[in-house]
Design an enzyme around this catalytic site. Structure first.
Site, PDB file in Angstrom:
ATOM      1  N   ASP A   1       0.862  -1.182   0.000  1.00 55.24           N
ATOM      2  CA  ASP A   1       0.000   0.000   0.000  1.00 55.24           C
ATOM      3  C   ASP A   1       0.897   1.229   0.000  1.00 55.24           C
ATOM      4  O   ASP A   1       1.311   1.720   1.045  1.00 55.24           O
ATOM      5  CB  ASP A   1      -0.912  -0.017   1.227  1.00 55.24           C
ATOM      6  CG  ASP A   1      -1.960   1.078   1.188  1.00 55.24           C
ATOM      7  OD1 ASP A   1      -2.008   1.823   0.195  1.00 55.24           O
ATOM      8  OD2 ASP A   1      -2.729   1.182   2.159  1.00 55.24           O
ATOM      9  N   ALA A   2       1.215   1.708  -1.203  1.00 51.88           N
ATOM     10  CA  ALA A   2       2.136   2.835  -1.335  1.00 51.88           C
ATOM     11  C   ALA A   2       1.523   3.981  -2.141  1.00 51.88           C
ATOM     12  O   ALA A   2       2.099   5.058  -2.208  1.00 51.88           O
ATOM     13  CB  ALA A   2       3.438   2.382  -1.982  1.00 51.88           C
ATOM     14  N   LYS A   3       0.380   3.738  -2.781  1.00 52.73           N
ATOM     15  CA  LYS A   3      -0.370   4.763  -3.527  1.00 52.73           C
ATOM     16  C   LYS A   3       0.551   5.554  -4.442  1.00 52.73           C
ATOM     17  O   LYS A   3       0.547   6.796  -4.459  1.00 52.73           O
ATOM     18  CB  LYS A   3      -1.126   5.670  -2.556  1.00 52.73           C
ATOM     19  CG  LYS A   3      -2.140   4.897  -1.715  1.00 52.73           C
ATOM     20  CD  LYS A   3      -2.889   5.791  -0.757  1.00 52.73           C
ATOM     21  CE  LYS A   3      -3.938   5.011   0.017  1.00 52.73           C
ATOM     22  NZ  LYS A   3      -3.371   4.042   0.980  1.00 52.73           N
ATOM     23  N   ARG A   4       1.300   4.853  -5.275  1.00 56.16           N
ATOM     24  CA  ARG A   4       2.283   5.480  -6.136  1.00 56.16           C
ATOM     25  C   ARG A   4       1.657   5.966  -7.447  1.00 56.16           C
ATOM     26  O   ARG A   4       0.678   5.435  -7.924  1.00 56.16           O
ATOM     27  CB  ARG A   4       3.409   4.495  -6.456  1.00 56.16           C
ATOM     28  CG  ARG A   4       4.236   4.055  -5.264  1.00 56.16           C
ATOM     29  CD  ARG A   4       4.954   5.243  -4.638  1.00 56.16           C
ATOM     30  NE  ARG A   4       6.022   4.825  -3.751  1.00 56.16           N
ATOM     31  CZ  ARG A   4       6.047   5.022  -2.440  1.00 56.16           C
ATOM     32  NH1 ARG A   4       5.039   5.605  -1.851  1.00 56.16           N
ATOM     33  NH2 ARG A   4       7.070   4.642  -1.715  1.00 56.16           N
TER      34      ARG A   4
ATOM     35  N   THR B   1      -1.099  -0.481  -4.557  1.00 53.49           N
ATOM     36  CA  THR B   1      -2.115   0.559  -4.676  1.00 53.49           C
ATOM     37  C   THR B   1      -1.534   1.735  -5.454  1.00 53.49           C
ATOM     38  O   THR B   1      -0.374   2.110  -5.276  1.00 53.49           O
ATOM     39  CB  THR B   1      -2.599   1.046  -3.300  1.00 53.49           C
ATOM     40  OG1 THR B   1      -1.489   1.532  -2.540  1.00 53.49           O
ATOM     41  CG2 THR B   1      -3.303  -0.076  -2.539  1.00 53.49           C
TER      42      THR B   1
END
Length: 306
Positions: free
Chosen positions: A98-101, A135
């Site tokens: 979950d790093a929302k890159r 993510t």
């Protein structure tokens, strides 16, 4: 990879994803007692995570590891992040980073290589933070998504795109309407379905999933009807206020189509009166069992038994 995740959900009869969003203060006093440096904290967090993974690996399909909780402990924290990812994958769990890159195409390619692909060092293909899913943020449009899709196709990976997030203020942007009456979250949702159209697997879901919060059941219901081939990663259950009955709209008639994350409710279960007297490992196990029963009962009430 989406098929593999769904098969793990079916095998365990459990759509629960344990969020290893592990802050130092979540640890029992005995594990924090003699820590005085970032390295000490990171090592304690790693020990905490690895014990949980070993205890839970046979009853859950997946873990989600939130990068920010490790970045704040600096370089040692990122080692803890890496060690946690590796331990979870070795244990047979599906791992969601979950790093929302995202960024422009070239930079997105680097992000994607770090989590879903490989890094080239003198011809050697090496893994940095190897994960099964990542993510991502769609704000930059297709240019920023295509590099992730490339690695998904090449390496049997998947992504979860932010569509309708669980936080209270998500509507400030995500529920804004265009002139045609369509909301921003619906527009992004349609793009998600389009991006994954050529990767639909045997269960009817593609490699391109959507993050859809349990705290917004009305919007989730709209999205489930709209996204026939999109698996949902569902945050917001428990501490954020999302209920099992509310999130049941995220699932299809087979009881598939979603994986429900819970972080604090499991990591900190040992602090709750409901699990008083249990150590953190056994309390987490009990909390997972209770969450599984809660969700499967809600699905049954909705006529969507897993």
């Amino acid at each position: 990879m989406t098929d593999t995740l769904i098969e793990k959900i079916i095998q365990t009869k459990n759509p629960v994803c344990v969020g290893l969003d592990t802050a130092f203060e979540y640890l029992p006093d005995a594990m924090r007692k003699n820590c005085t440096t970032l390295s000490d904290a990171a090592q304690a967090i790693t020990e905490f995570n690895l014990r949980l993974i070993e205890r839970l690996k046979d009853v859950i399909p997946s873990v989600k590891v939130q990068a920010a909780y490790y970045e704040m402990y600096g370089v040692p924290g990122m080692q803890a992040f890496s060690d946690t990812l590796q331990a979870a994958r070795k244990a047979g769990l599906i791992v969601i980073a979950d790093a929302k890159r995202n960024d422009i195409g070239a930079t997105a390619s680097c992000y994607s290589a770090a989590f879903l692909g490989e890094t080239d060092v003198n011809g050697l293909k090496l893994n940095a933070f190897s994960s099964d899913f990542l993510t991502v943020n769609a704000y930059l449009g297709a240019d920023g998504i295509e590099p992730f899709l490339k690695h998904c196709r090449q390496n049997n990976k998947g992504i979860f795109v932010l569509v309708k997030t669980s936080n209270p203020s998500s509507g400030q942007l995500q529920n804004r309407k265009f002139e045609n009456g369509e909301t921003l979250f619906e527009t992004v949702a349609d793009l998600v379905e389009e991006w994954g159209a050529d990767t639909v697997g045997k269960y009817g879901y593609s490699r391109v999933g959507a993050v859809v919060g349990a705290t917004h059941p009305n919007e989730a219901s709209i999205l489930r009807k709209r996204l026939k081939h999109t698996l949902f990663l569902i945050p917001g259950y428990g501490a954020q206020g999302g209920s099992a009955d509310g999130l049941s709209v995220c699932f299809d008639g087979r009881g598939l189509g979603g994986i429900v994350n819970n972080s604090r409710g499991i990591l900190c279960a040992y602090k709750s009166d409901a699990y008083k007297g249990l150590n953190y490992i056994d309390a987490a196990y009990a909390a997972v069992e209770d969450m599984q029963k809660d969700i499967t009962s809600a699905l049954h009430r909705a006529g969507k038994s897993l």
